[in-house]
Design a protein around this motif. Structure first.
Motif, PDB file in Angstrom:
ATOM      1  N   MET A   1       0.848  -1.197   0.000  1.00 39.28           N
ATOM      2  CA  MET A   1       0.000   0.000   0.000  1.00 39.28           C
ATOM      3  C   MET A   1       0.880   1.242   0.000  1.00 39.28           C
ATOM      4  SD  MET A   1      -2.791   1.168   2.891  1.00 39.28           S
ATOM      5  CE  MET A   1      -3.341  -0.525   3.088  1.00 39.28           C
ATOM      6  N   ARG A   2       0.542   2.165  -0.896  1.00 38.58           N
ATOM      7  CA  ARG A   2       1.259   3.450  -0.958  1.00 38.58           C
ATOM      8  C   ARG A   2       0.252   4.583  -0.982  1.00 38.58           C
ATOM      9  NH1 ARG A   2       4.263  -0.095  -3.759  1.00 38.58           N
ATOM     10  NH2 ARG A   2       6.511  -0.073  -3.382  1.00 38.58           N
ATOM     11  N   ARG A   3       0.674   5.750  -0.466  1.00 36.01           N
ATOM     12  CA  ARG A   3      -0.127   6.960  -0.626  1.00 36.01           C
ATOM     13  C   ARG A   3       0.168   7.511  -2.013  1.00 36.01           C
ATOM     14  NH1 ARG A   3       2.950   9.532   3.740  1.00 36.01           N
ATOM     15  NH2 ARG A   3       4.375   8.037   2.819  1.00 36.01           N
ATOM     16  N   VAL A   4      -0.868   7.815  -2.761  1.00 40.48           N
ATOM     17  CA  VAL A   4      -0.686   8.306  -4.126  1.00 40.48           C
ATOM     18  C   VAL A   4       0.148   9.588  -4.071  1.00 40.48           C
ATOM     19  CG1 VAL A   4      -1.890   9.295  -6.120  1.00 40.48           C
ATOM     20  CG2 VAL A   4      -2.753   7.194  -5.044  1.00 40.48           C
ATOM     21  N   GLY A   5       1.214   9.634  -4.861  1.00 38.77           N
ATOM     22  CA  GLY A   5       2.104  10.792  -4.875  1.00 38.77           C
ATOM     23  C   GLY A   5       3.352  10.598  -4.039  1.00 38.77           C
ATOM     24  N   ASP A   6       3.460   9.472  -3.313  1.00 41.56           N
ATOM     25  CA  ASP A   6       4.643   9.195  -2.487  1.00 41.56           C
ATOM     26  C   ASP A   6       5.078   7.752  -2.765  1.00 41.56           C
ATOM     27  OD1 ASP A   6       6.488   8.571  -0.471  1.00 41.56           O
ATOM     28  OD2 ASP A   6       5.526   9.915   0.953  1.00 41.56           O
ATOM     29  N   PRO A   7       6.322   7.549  -3.207  1.00 42.58           N
ATOM     30  CA  PRO A   7       6.739   6.180  -3.546  1.00 42.58           C
ATOM     31  C   PRO A   7       6.982   5.280  -2.328  1.00 42.58           C
ATOM     32  CG  PRO A   7       8.560   7.720  -3.864  1.00 42.58           C
ATOM     33  CD  PRO A   7       7.347   8.554  -3.508  1.00 42.58           C
ATOM     34  N   ALA A   8       7.089   5.878  -1.113  1.00 41.67           N
ATOM     35  CA  ALA A   8       7.378   5.063   0.078  1.00 41.67           C
ATOM     36  C   ALA A   8       6.200   4.142   0.401  1.00 41.67           C
ATOM     37  CB  ALA A   8       7.670   5.972   1.271  1.00 41.67           C
ATOM     38  N   LEU A   9       6.520   2.942   0.865  1.00 37.85           N
ATOM     39  CA  LEU A   9       5.465   2.019   1.296  1.00 37.85           C
ATOM     40  C   LEU A   9       4.788   2.536   2.560  1.00 37.85           C
ATOM     41  CD1 LEU A   9       6.863  -1.627   1.057  1.00 37.85           C
ATOM     42  CD2 LEU A   9       4.950  -0.643  -0.203  1.00 37.85           C
ATOM     43  N   ALA A  10       3.455   2.481   2.605  1.00 38.16           N
ATOM     44  CA  ALA A  10       2.718   2.784   3.833  1.00 38.16           C
ATOM     45  C   ALA A  10       2.477   1.508   4.639  1.00 38.16           C
ATOM     46  CB  ALA A  10       1.396   3.454   3.510  1.00 38.16           C
ATOM     47  N   ALA A  11       2.344   0.393   3.930  1.00 36.46           N
ATOM     48  CA  ALA A  11       2.127  -0.890   4.607  1.00 36.46           C
ATOM     49  C   ALA A  11       2.429  -2.031   3.651  1.00 36.46           C
ATOM     50  CB  ALA A  11       0.692  -1.014   5.102  1.00 36.46           C
ATOM     51  N   SER A  12       2.835  -3.134   4.226  1.00 36.58           N
ATOM     52  CA  SER A  12       3.067  -4.362   3.467  1.00 36.58           C
ATOM     53  C   SER A  12       2.312  -5.483   4.173  1.00 36.58           C
ATOM     54  CB  SER A  12       4.568  -4.639   3.438  1.00 36.58           C
ATOM     55  OG  SER A  12       4.831  -5.893   2.868  1.00 36.58           O
ATOM     56  N   THR A  13       1.529  -6.228   3.430  1.00 36.72           N
ATOM     57  CA  THR A  13       0.665  -7.262   4.012  1.00 36.72           C
ATOM     58  C   THR A  13       0.859  -8.582   3.293  1.00 36.72           C
ATOM     59  OG1 THR A  13      -1.034  -5.585   4.375  1.00 36.72           O
ATOM     60  CG2 THR A  13      -1.732  -7.872   4.553  1.00 36.72           C
ATOM     61  N   GLU A  14       0.922  -9.659   4.047  1.00 37.43           N
ATOM     62  CA  GLU A  14       0.863 -11.001   3.455  1.00 37.43           C
ATOM     63  C   GLU A  14      -0.419 -11.654   3.914  1.00 37.43           C
ATOM     64  OE1 GLU A  14       4.435 -13.702   3.348  1.00 37.43           O
ATOM     65  OE2 GLU A  14       5.201 -11.998   4.482  1.00 37.43           O
ATOM     66  N   ILE A  15      -1.010 -12.426   3.010  1.00 33.29           N
ATOM     67  CA  ILE A  15      -2.290 -13.040   3.317  1.00 33.29           C
ATOM     68  C   ILE A  15      -2.309 -14.455   2.740  1.00 33.29           C
ATOM     69  CG2 ILE A  15      -3.474 -12.186   1.260  1.00 33.29           C
ATOM     70  CD1 ILE A  15      -5.802 -11.351   3.069  1.00 33.29           C
ATOM     71  N   MET A  16      -2.967 -15.366   3.457  1.00 30.99           N
ATOM     72  CA  MET A  16      -3.170 -16.721   2.937  1.00 30.99           C
ATOM     73  C   MET A  16      -4.678 -16.915   2.778  1.00 30.99           C
ATOM     74  SD  MET A  16      -1.346 -19.434   2.035  1.00 30.99           S
ATOM     75  CE  MET A  16       0.148 -19.627   3.024  1.00 30.99           C
ATOM     76  N   LEU A  17      -5.087 -17.260   1.562  1.00 28.24           N
ATOM     77  CA  LEU A  17      -6.502 -17.400   1.227  1.00 28.24           C
ATOM     78  C   LEU A  17      -6.814 -18.843   0.844  1.00 28.24           C
ATOM     79  CD1 LEU A  17      -6.533 -14.247  -1.074  1.00 28.24           C
ATOM     80  CD2 LEU A  17      -7.663 -14.398   1.159  1.00 28.24           C
TER      81      LEU A  17
END
Lengths: 161, 161
Positions: free
Chosen positions: B95-111
């Motif tokens: 997840m990133r904020r539009v206009g900023d290349p830095a990551l806001a969050a990183s998520t792993e999920i098992m479905l």
């Protein structure tokens, strides 16, 4: 209960998804509200936050989904303080549907105590009252059995041939 | 972007907490909505669910909170398919904020792909169309660099003396 009771809520209709059960994200909202209740227990409440500019930020969260939760359920959350240092808390939250001893979810969370000022956010040591309350809850947690799965690196094992 | 663009949303006012930023649980709601968009991309959409009784359940989720998200932000989510077998998907959402290349969050999920019937929920193999779409997305993901931290066992290291 295999932790310290900290929060209870009815499941709200808007938390139910197209699968007819509690949407994954709302398990986390319930944990987030349980974290607020933990903050109150530690004296890091709204009054403290307004007075000091200090609060808790979430650094990391792991959640195991173990059982569906339905619209008719009330859920109860217990907390265990696994570890704490001068600015961080490693806590486990266990969620159960009231009336059923089986775990619905197990969550681990890492929290950081920070001070927010107008131009930055910086880690800050806990006040002595909160550290003492944390030590007391950690001791109480250690005397209770843990039930949920612990966090781990996620991955799919290669299929057995 | 270091994944496949899959979802974008403005931050809603009711997602902001007493700290003046996106509440931890609403990062997960955004990931949950991005998972819905992934299901549409795989052909596991509302029409498929109504026709077959099949859907995806979340088994496990790990989230690293890396940057605050504010009321004024729009966030964009990209997905990487890390692995898949006949019934499970291991995916990463950045997840990133539009206009900023830095990551806001990183998520792993098992479905897990399941079939819901009136009296039970059971794991079910993916339809061939979804498996083919997953294989295609996994190949595309492998060609893109990953940026976020990977999941791990959580814990506080002893302080360095």
């Amino acid at each position: 209960m295999t932790g310290i009771p900290i929060f209870e809520t009815r499941v709200l209709p808007e938390w139910i998804d197209y699968n007819g059960h509690l949407r994954d994200a709302y398990y986390v909202l319930i944990v987030s509200l349980a974290t607020d209740a933990l903050m109150d227990r530690l004296g890091l409440d709204a009054d403290y936050r307004a007075r000091t500019g200090c609060t808790l930020y979430t650094l990391e969260l792991h959640l195991h989904y173990l059982h569906e939760v339905l619209r008719s359920d009330t859920v109860a959350v217990s907390v265990r303080i696994e570890a704490a240092d001068h600015k961080r808390i490693h806590a486990t939250f266990e969620m159960r549907r009231v009336g059923d001893p089986a775990l619905a979810a197990s969550t681990e969370i890492m929290l950081l105590h920070v001070q927010q000022t107008s131009d930055k956010v910086a880690a800050a040591p806990f006040p002595s009252q909160a550290s003492a309350a944390l030590a007391e809850l950690q001791t109480a947690s250690a005397a209770l059995p843990a039930e949920g799965p612990v966090s781990r690196r996620m991955g799919l094992r290669p299929p057995i041939s």
